[in-house]
Motif scaffolding. Structure first.
Motif, PDB file in Angstrom:
ATOM      1  N   ASP A  72      77.297  55.423  -0.604  1.00  0.00           N
ATOM      2  CA  ASP A  72      76.708  56.229   0.454  1.00  0.00           C
ATOM      3  C   ASP A  72      75.378  55.612   0.869  1.00  0.00           C
ATOM      4  O   ASP A  72      74.471  55.418   0.048  1.00  0.00           O
ATOM      5  N   ALA A  73      75.242  55.295   2.148  1.00  0.00           N
ATOM      6  CA  ALA A  73      74.051  54.597   2.648  1.00  0.00           C
ATOM      7  C   ALA A  73      72.775  55.383   2.382  1.00  0.00           C
ATOM      8  O   ALA A  73      71.743  54.799   2.022  1.00  0.00           O
ATOM      9  N   GLY A  74      72.804  56.672   2.542  1.00  0.00           N
ATOM     10  CA  GLY A  74      71.614  57.485   2.314  1.00  0.00           C
ATOM     11  C   GLY A  74      71.176  57.475   0.864  1.00  0.00           C
ATOM     12  O   GLY A  74      69.991  57.347   0.549  1.00  0.00           O
ATOM     13  N   ARG A  75      72.140  57.596  -0.061  1.00  0.00           N
ATOM     14  CA  ARG A  75      71.790  57.581  -1.491  1.00  0.00           C
ATOM     15  C   ARG A  75      71.266  56.211  -1.907  1.00  0.00           C
ATOM     16  O   ARG A  75      70.368  56.107  -2.741  1.00  0.00           O
ATOM     17  N   HIS A  92      51.197  49.874   2.837  1.00  0.00           N
ATOM     18  CA  HIS A  92      52.338  49.064   3.259  1.00  0.00           C
ATOM     19  C   HIS A  92      53.623  49.874   3.166  1.00  0.00           C
ATOM     20  O   HIS A  92      53.731  50.791   2.337  1.00  0.00           O
ATOM     21  N   PHE A  93      54.577  49.529   3.991  1.00  0.00           N
ATOM     22  CA  PHE A  93      55.862  50.212   4.006  1.00  0.00           C
ATOM     23  C   PHE A  93      56.920  49.226   4.494  1.00  0.00           C
ATOM     24  O   PHE A  93      56.611  48.124   4.941  1.00  0.00           O
ATOM     25  N   VAL A  94      58.171  49.651   4.405  1.00  0.00           N
ATOM     26  CA  VAL A  94      59.302  48.818   4.809  1.00  0.00           C
ATOM     27  C   VAL A  94      60.208  49.651   5.704  1.00  0.00           C
ATOM     28  O   VAL A  94      60.564  50.785   5.346  1.00  0.00           O
ATOM     29  N   THR A  95      60.560  49.106   6.865  1.00  0.00           N
ATOM     30  CA  THR A  95      61.600  49.756   7.669  1.00  0.00           C
ATOM     31  C   THR A  95      62.905  49.028   7.381  1.00  0.00           C
ATOM     32  O   THR A  95      62.919  47.828   7.106  1.00  0.00           O
ATOM     33  N   LEU A  96      63.996  49.766   7.439  1.00  0.00           N
ATOM     34  CA  LEU A  96      65.287  49.195   7.073  1.00  0.00           C
ATOM     35  C   LEU A  96      66.394  49.973   7.753  1.00  0.00           C
ATOM     36  O   LEU A  96      66.344  51.205   7.824  1.00  0.00           O
ATOM     37  N   PHE A  97      67.371  49.252   8.256  1.00  0.00           N
ATOM     38  CA  PHE A  97      68.582  49.873   8.802  1.00  0.00           C
ATOM     39  C   PHE A  97      69.720  49.392   7.932  1.00  0.00           C
ATOM     40  O   PHE A  97      69.989  48.199   7.843  1.00  0.00           O
ATOM     41  N   PHE A  98      70.373  50.318   7.239  1.00  0.00           N
ATOM     42  CA  PHE A  98      71.454  49.992   6.317  1.00  0.00           C
ATOM     43  C   PHE A  98      72.749  50.550   6.887  1.00  0.00           C
ATOM     44  O   PHE A  98      72.874  51.761   7.073  1.00  0.00           O
ATOM     45  N   SER A 144      72.204  54.624   7.249  1.00  0.00           N
ATOM     46  CA  SER A 144      70.975  55.348   6.972  1.00  0.00           C
ATOM     47  C   SER A 144      69.857  54.433   7.435  1.00  0.00           C
ATOM     48  O   SER A 144      69.933  53.215   7.283  1.00  0.00           O
ATOM     49  N   SER A 145      68.827  55.004   8.017  1.00  0.00           N
ATOM     50  CA  SER A 145      67.753  54.206   8.580  1.00  0.00           C
ATOM     51  C   SER A 145      66.404  54.733   8.135  1.00  0.00           C
ATOM     52  O   SER A 145      66.094  55.902   8.332  1.00  0.00           O
ATOM     53  N   PRO A 195      68.886  60.851   4.225  1.00  0.00           N
ATOM     54  CA  PRO A 195      70.251  61.256   4.543  1.00  0.00           C
ATOM     55  C   PRO A 195      70.962  60.162   5.322  1.00  0.00           C
ATOM     56  O   PRO A 195      70.333  59.372   6.029  1.00  0.00           O
ATOM     57  N   ALA A 196      72.255  60.111   5.159  1.00  0.00           N
ATOM     58  CA  ALA A 196      73.058  59.195   5.973  1.00  0.00           C
ATOM     59  C   ALA A 196      73.261  59.822   7.339  1.00  0.00           C
ATOM     60  O   ALA A 196      73.371  61.042   7.462  1.00  0.00           O
ATOM     61  N   GLY A 197      73.299  58.986   8.359  1.00  0.00           N
ATOM     62  CA  GLY A 197      73.657  59.462   9.688  1.00  0.00           C
ATOM     63  C   GLY A 197      75.145  59.786   9.692  1.00  0.00           C
ATOM     64  O   GLY A 197      75.877  59.417   8.778  1.00  0.00           O
ATOM     65  N   PRO A 198      75.615  60.468  10.696  1.00  0.00           N
ATOM     66  CA  PRO A 198      77.038  60.788  10.756  1.00  0.00           C
ATOM     67  C   PRO A 198      77.875  59.515  10.901  1.00  0.00           C
ATOM     68  O   PRO A 198      77.428  58.539  11.517  1.00  0.00           O
ATOM     69  N   ALA A 199      79.061  59.519  10.307  1.00  0.00           N
ATOM     70  CA  ALA A 199      79.977  58.385  10.492  1.00  0.00           C
ATOM     71  C   ALA A 199      80.369  58.341  11.964  1.00  0.00           C
ATOM     72  O   ALA A 199      80.704  59.363  12.563  1.00  0.00           O
ATOM     73  N   VAL A 200      80.280  57.167  12.538  1.00  0.00           N
ATOM     74  CA  VAL A 200      80.553  57.008  13.963  1.00  0.00           C
ATOM     75  C   VAL A 200      81.873  56.247  14.110  1.00  0.00           C
ATOM     76  O   VAL A 200      81.992  55.125  13.623  1.00  0.00           O
ATOM     77  N   PRO A 201      82.857  56.856  14.778  1.00  0.00           N
ATOM     78  CA  PRO A 201      84.115  56.125  14.991  1.00  0.00           C
ATOM     79  C   PRO A 201      83.896  54.963  15.959  1.00  0.00           C
ATOM     80  O   PRO A 201      83.128  55.076  16.916  1.00  0.00           O
ATOM     81  N   LEU A 202      84.542  53.857  15.665  1.00  0.00           N
ATOM     82  CA  LEU A 202      84.440  52.665  16.515  1.00  0.00           C
ATOM     83  C   LEU A 202      85.754  52.463  17.256  1.00  0.00           C
ATOM     84  O   LEU A 202      86.830  52.593  16.672  1.00  0.00           O
TER      85      LEU A 202
END
Length: 162
Positions: free
Chosen positions: A5-8, A25-31, A44-45, A80-87
């Motif tokens: 799970d991306a959020g966990r 200092h901090f880190v931004t990340l898109f997983f 999760s971002s 939290p993880a964002g909602p699963a997005v259908p592709l």
């Protein structure tokens, strides 16, 4: 760890960073995680610039907004993880750092989101690496080669179902 799970995952990374980052200092990340079986993207971002899913015409179909603060700001924070997005076949996933958006001319005019999206739309039928190369060329030409921040992009194209 088997938990995907991306959020966990981001929550665990945030907790691990506690004490490792210098003050202020901090880190931004898109997983993101792609699920080929369900043809979906979950993510999760941590305070990162949004991602975009463009449809086959190049129009933004989904905005993948940040789901939490940057890593290292709140060591006890959860992500939290964002909602699963259908592709869908023909979709294009665009992930980028703000460096390309903030590329600017010597007089300060920024490249901006609309120019980024226009470049991607114009080259959307090319390969992902060609789309990224065209985007970087457009940003460099706009700014006359003046770059002050990192410039990173990821493009994923969704093919037809088989």
């Amino acid at each position: 760890h088997a938990d995907g799970d991306a959020g966990r995952i981001l929550t665990r990374v945030n907790h691990q960073l506690n004490g490792d980052l210098p003050d202020g200092h901090f880190v931004t990340l898109f997983f993101a995680r792609l699920d080929a079986a369900s043809r979906s993207l979950s993510y999760s971002s941590a305070g990162h610039w949004p991602g975009y899913i463009l449809d086959g015409r190049g129009e933004v179909r989904e905005l993948l907004e940040s789901t939490g603060l940057p890593l290292g700001i709140d060591p006890t924070g959860d992500f939290p993880a964002g909602p699963a997005v259908p592709l869908q076949p023909g979709d294009l996933v665009l992930l980028l750092t703000d460096g390309i958006l903030e590329t600017h001319t010597p007089d300060g005019t920024i490249f901006g989101l609309e120019r980024v999206l226009q470049s991607v739309r114009e080259s959307r039928n090319a390969t992902p690496s060609e789309i990224i190369a065209a985007l970087f060329r457009a940003g460099s030409a706009f700014s006359a080669g003046h770059q002050t921040d990192d410039v990173t992009a990821v493009v994923i194209k969704v093919g037809p179902t088989v």
